[in-house]
Motif scaffolding. Sequence first.
Motif, PDB file in Angstrom:
ATOM      1  N   THR A  49      41.752  37.317  27.625  1.00  0.00           N
ATOM      2  CA  THR A  49      40.584  37.679  28.419  1.00  0.00           C
ATOM      3  C   THR A  49      40.710  37.128  29.822  1.00  0.00           C
ATOM      4  O   THR A  49      40.970  35.936  29.999  1.00  0.00           O
ATOM      5  CB  THR A  49      39.304  37.082  27.791  1.00  0.00           C
ATOM      6  N   GLY A  50      40.548  37.987  30.790  1.00  0.00           N
ATOM      7  CA  GLY A  50      40.561  37.540  32.176  1.00  0.00           C
ATOM      8  C   GLY A  50      39.321  38.066  32.850  1.00  0.00           C
ATOM      9  O   GLY A  50      38.730  39.052  32.423  1.00  0.00           O
ATOM     10  N   ALA A  51      38.901  37.375  33.920  1.00  0.00           N
ATOM     11  CA  ALA A  51      37.736  37.870  34.669  1.00  0.00           C
ATOM     12  C   ALA A  51      37.803  37.320  36.065  1.00  0.00           C
ATOM     13  O   ALA A  51      38.467  36.321  36.328  1.00  0.00           O
ATOM     14  CB  ALA A  51      36.441  37.461  33.985  1.00  0.00           C
ATOM     15  N   SER A  76      42.419  42.004  28.641  1.00  0.00           N
ATOM     16  CA  SER A  76      41.202  42.645  29.098  1.00  0.00           C
ATOM     17  C   SER A  76      40.664  41.900  30.299  1.00  0.00           C
ATOM     18  O   SER A  76      40.417  40.701  30.225  1.00  0.00           O
ATOM     19  CB  SER A  76      40.176  42.637  27.969  1.00  0.00           C
ATOM     20  N   SER A  78      37.767  41.749  33.407  1.00  0.00           N
ATOM     21  CA  SER A  78      36.488  42.259  33.906  1.00  0.00           C
ATOM     22  C   SER A  78      36.284  41.800  35.340  1.00  0.00           C
ATOM     23  O   SER A  78      36.458  40.633  35.657  1.00  0.00           O
ATOM     24  CB  SER A  78      35.328  41.699  33.081  1.00  0.00           C
ATOM     25  N   ILE A  94      37.257  32.015  29.451  1.00  0.00           N
ATOM     26  CA  ILE A  94      38.272  33.061  29.618  1.00  0.00           C
ATOM     27  C   ILE A  94      39.647  32.404  29.678  1.00  0.00           C
ATOM     28  O   ILE A  94      39.741  31.185  29.754  1.00  0.00           O
ATOM     29  CB  ILE A  94      38.056  33.880  30.909  1.00  0.00           C
TER      30      ILE A  94
ATOM     31  N   ASN B 222      35.295  45.095  27.512  1.00  0.00           N
ATOM     32  CA  ASN B 222      36.720  45.122  27.185  1.00  0.00           C
ATOM     33  C   ASN B 222      37.218  46.531  27.427  1.00  0.00           C
ATOM     34  O   ASN B 222      36.644  47.487  26.928  1.00  0.00           O
ATOM     35  CB  ASN B 222      36.908  44.724  25.716  1.00  0.00           C
ATOM     36  N   GLN B 223      38.309  46.667  28.220  1.00  0.00           N
ATOM     37  CA  GLN B 223      38.738  48.019  28.546  1.00  0.00           C
ATOM     38  C   GLN B 223      39.587  48.643  27.454  1.00  0.00           C
ATOM     39  O   GLN B 223      39.943  49.798  27.544  1.00  0.00           O
ATOM     40  CB  GLN B 223      39.524  48.021  29.852  1.00  0.00           C
ATOM     41  N   PHE B 224      39.925  47.860  26.425  1.00  0.00           N
ATOM     42  CA  PHE B 224      40.756  48.392  25.356  1.00  0.00           C
ATOM     43  C   PHE B 224      39.923  48.721  24.131  1.00  0.00           C
ATOM     44  O   PHE B 224      38.830  48.211  23.943  1.00  0.00           O
ATOM     45  CB  PHE B 224      41.803  47.355  24.930  1.00  0.00           C
TER      46      PHE B 224
END
Lengths: 373, 282, 315
Positions: A49-51, A76, A78, A94, B222-224
């Motif tokens: 997870t990245g943001a 992913s 955001s 994250i 979540n884009q997936f």
Amino acid sequence: MKRRSKLFVVSAAIIGMVAAACSKSTTSTNSSNTPSSSASSITPASSLTGAGSTFAAPLYQDWSTKFAPTGHVQVSYSGTGSGAGITSIIQKTIDFAGSDATLNVSQTAQAPAPLIHIPTALGAVAMMYNLPSFKGTLQLSGPTLADIYSRKVKTWNDAEIKADNPGASLPSTPITPVHRSDSSGTTGIFTNYLSLVSPAWKASIGAGTVVNWPTSGELAGAGSAAVAASVNGTQGAIGYVELTYAQSNHIATASIQNADKSAYVAASVTSTTLAAAGVTATAGAAGLTFTMLNQPGNGTYPIAGPTYVIVYKAQTDGPKGQAVVNFLYWGLTTGQGDEGALGYAPLPDAVKTQAIDVLDTITFNGTPLHTGM
Amino acid sequence: MKAPSTRRKLVDRTMLALMGAAVLVAIVPLVAILVEVLLKGIGAVRGLGFFTQAPPGDPTSPAGGIGNAIVGTLLMVAGASVVFIPLGILGAIYLVEYGPGTRLARVVRFFTEVMTGIPSIIFGVFVFTVLVLRTHHFSGWAGALAIGLIMWPIVVRTSEEILVRVPTTVREASMALGIPKYKTILKVVLPSAAAGLTTGCMLAVARAAGETAPLLFTALGNQFMSYSMGQPISAMPLEIFNDATSPYPAAVARGWATAFVLIALILVLTLVARFVTARRGG
Amino acid sequence: MKTASPPVTAVTFTGKRRAEVAARWVSLTGAAAILVVLAYMIIQLFQTSWPIWKAHGVGWIFGSTWNPAGGVFGALPFIYGTLVTSAIALVVATPIGVGTALFVSELAPVKLRRPVASVIDLLAAVPSVIYGLWGILVFVPLIRPAQNLLATHLGGHIPFLAPPSPGPGFLAAGLVLAIMVLPTISAVSREVFLTIPRDVREAAYALGSTKWEVIRMAVLPGARSGIIGGVILGLGRALGETVAVLLVIGDVSAISKSLFAPGYSMAAVIANEFREATEPLHIEALVGIALVLFVITVLIDMGARLLVHRTAARA
């Protein structure tokens, strides 16, 4: 009796679904086809997870789609804003943060463990404007921009703008500057530029990811996308966004006067690359950070800067750490080729090598995670 | 009897016309929104792939779909329902069967009503503070919890209204046969109220499916395509929110299409709930 | 009126008695759990924001500058924005809501009643984010020319129509809120009108009144506190609306007399800034605002429901 057995069946079904969902969330895939290193002994996690930065969001989202099949990691990302990215990585909610701004003193103090910055791309802060009656490309100098955003210049036919665009006919439409309402690295780059070119700006409003904008006559948007939407929808508006946002919507952007004052330069991948030509970066405890504002050169775009990924130097989760390092290595090598098409400039070779060196310092349990190549 | 004067007639006609106008003014936005969502959204739905694929990595591409958002919404709503629908019905059972008239029941009923009015963002802040910060994870579970807290009082209130309508005679007949109270509730009262209870739950689900604010700090997005509740997960309202201000035309179109799917889902749930209630003579 | 359950019959088997007691306690827990969770929420919000209350008392929420960069946190711009947009929403939605309720209960032929009522109630089913999407992409561009016209011509004389008028702002947000709050006012008013007994109306008709006079003399007076209750319920909803307002209000933390100016609301600033607040004081300020919002909406809600209950009880 029918209700109870129905209830049982439904609950069992849902529990089964839930169990399946839970099992997928545990880490480490079986396939260990890590892209670069064969010596790495930790299998990477299957999701990350990245943001953070909306400036870089199109880039990371594109990278993650391309990286997923080869690296077997779903990354992913955001776009919540650089400030939110920094907050989230400090709160450890994250795995990596994207930010165009570097951590300030207070943020560095609040981080539970040392965080490092790794530059991934260079981007231009484009000034998009909405002036349908104006023919040709708008030209603006740094001081004029500062005066627009500090509300000294209020209409498009002001003398300062006329001076930048000799011979052009400008309407008397009021100017609506649009700024970021959230804590933004793009704001950081933009306001640092304004502080460089306008002592008045530096003294009054200053630079940072969040500044005290004038309260009347300006619009705000949360995220580059919202700023772009505001400019699109308001006649006479001007706003600062990452170049890719303006390019993808074919919105006109202003040419900004370069540092040498010899020409007005349009924001483009070429002019951004030129801006990085003379940059020397030194790696330090916080990783690799540098600025490239107002650089000399005829075709150099003055409002440009790097965007960083911020991660913990000592990773506490082996599989996730491995996945982050694999993803970043891919981005610093293969991923650089994608940047031009998306409106970013790739890192100069020297900087790239330095960035990979910083990547090599990321460890888990004392051992560097990036061991291959 | 004296006929009303012309002035009174005029006032009468004007006020009645105004009332009719009020109805029109109220209906126009609804129709406008539905039409707009339909027109702008239908273009982005290119076949079934739209419902099963995730959005494309390249933001300018019109390919892909919102499969991830649909899955996310369904998973989180299911997660919330599994816990909070039974819990809510239990609470309603107490209010109607075991504790009517008690002070506890009055207090619970009052605060349940109050809870339905709490801004949903506050639930988001709450769940972020107690769950996301402590587990260092944005996750579908956190999103489900936030949505569940919003559903809970609605389920209690609607279930209470339905259970109260079950005639006393039904309960008395069952007790007269020697069936203990808890069995009466389980096997007589609940089944006969089943239709009403279901519609109440459908209304709660319709409301929960549309909430955005509580998901901003919990599910993140979540884009997936992801079926994992322990990770950040997408949801239809989040997708709409992110796409609404996107400068990429393909993404905006996707946002309208998501709005279309979401509104269709909610309208179907709401209309079916109403229809069932109407047929029961509600 | 709640039906009383028949008393528990005397049971002969201890097993059944235990099950009975268990069932009672389980359901009681289910009911009490709501109170526990609500209490926990308030405590949690208070605990997280405690330092700012301790350091600055209650006064900080009335400070007029919100400058996270400089460490200055005054919540007045948001309170102002929330109040102004809610006021606009109520001013617009109340006559329309009451009007539609009157139409349904007094004017419409019986066959039309349910469909019309259903359609208006459907407005309540549309999610906030879709109102926001429609608001910023369709509604704001629609009213912007009219706003600009008013601002340029009347703005000089009337301060609250002053330019600039970029589109998103207090008025746009207030109007979108009005649409969202309208079904609440309409539904409550409708229910209240239906509780007014027929004879009151018929007495008025018998005196030769026109339809409107019947409404004015027989229906409205008795329904007044119920309508007010409905309006206050609508206010409660308007105060807490987050996403729709966030997208149409302009997101600028400034207090401006002009209705066309962009502003901010309590719920919107929390939604926007919560994720990026690193400074403890910033987080505490935002949670403090959440607490204030929570308390205000709860108080208003409680007041509204008391009013509505009192009208229903009287009928």
